[in-house]
Design an enzyme around this catalytic site. Sequence first.
Site, PDB file in Angstrom:
ATOM      1  N   HIS A   1       0.822  -1.205   0.000  1.00 28.02           N
ATOM      2  CA  HIS A   1       0.000   0.000   0.000  1.00 28.02           C
ATOM      3  C   HIS A   1       0.861   1.262   0.000  1.00 28.02           C
ATOM      4  CE1 HIS A   1      -3.889  -2.020   1.666  1.00 28.02           C
ATOM      5  NE2 HIS A   1      -3.420  -2.612   0.586  1.00 28.02           N
TER       6      HIS A   1
ATOM      7  N   GLU B   1       0.698   3.993   1.786  1.00 26.91           N
ATOM      8  CA  GLU B   1       1.105   4.428   3.122  1.00 26.91           C
ATOM      9  C   GLU B   1       2.263   3.566   3.627  1.00 26.91           C
ATOM     10  OE1 GLU B   1      -3.506   4.288   3.143  1.00 26.91           O
ATOM     11  OE2 GLU B   1      -1.860   3.320   2.074  1.00 26.91           O
TER      12      GLU B   1
ATOM     13  N   CYS C   1      -6.341   1.554   5.292  1.00 23.39           N
ATOM     14  CA  CYS C   1      -6.925   0.309   5.789  1.00 23.39           C
ATOM     15  C   CYS C   1      -6.399   0.053   7.208  1.00 23.39           C
ATOM     16  CB  CYS C   1      -6.555  -0.860   4.871  1.00 23.39           C
ATOM     17  SG  CYS C   1      -4.821  -1.386   5.000  1.00 23.39           S
TER      18      CYS C   1
ATOM     19  N   CYS D   1      -2.548  -0.502   7.410  1.00 21.91           N
ATOM     20  CA  CYS D   1      -1.829   0.766   7.295  1.00 21.91           C
ATOM     21  C   CYS D   1      -2.044   1.618   8.540  1.00 21.91           C
ATOM     22  CB  CYS D   1      -2.267   1.518   6.047  1.00 21.91           C
ATOM     23  SG  CYS D   1      -1.722   0.712   4.517  1.00 21.91           S
TER      24      CYS D   1
END
Length: 149
Positions: free
Chosen positions: A79, A81, A107, A110
């Site tokens: 991801h 992040e 999410c 993260c």
Amino acid sequence: MDKWDRRFMELAETVAGWSSCYQENRHVGAVIVRDKRILTTGYNGAPAGVKSCAERGECLRRIRNIASGTMQEVCYAVHAEQNAIIQAAKLGVSLENATLYCTHQPCVICARMIINSGVKKVYYKYGYPDEFALELFRESGVEIQRFEE
């Protein structure tokens, strides 16, 4: 929101354009900032040395019919992040008291990383179906705010 918040969110959207995820999927960008200085950026895509879904011409999650917001571990991509936090670790950059600008709500995976990295504020533009992530942010004291133009 001030002009700097808008500029950093615009940069997150630009960084999202670098995503190596399959064309029909979310392209997510993240920018981590402290004192109006960019510390790191990240976008969603396959780890170094691993073929991305774009290169494969198909999305593993779509092939397996995995619903959005579930089973994040079944994906080639890291991801945005996560990539921004990993970049900080590789460069030896502290994220203590930083602000993260992200195109999409983080999410839960993260969220945990953001909380433990020392980031204190998160701005996101688009929603994501993960209410538990928002609960963790609230409980941890990390401020999260939807970006309104």
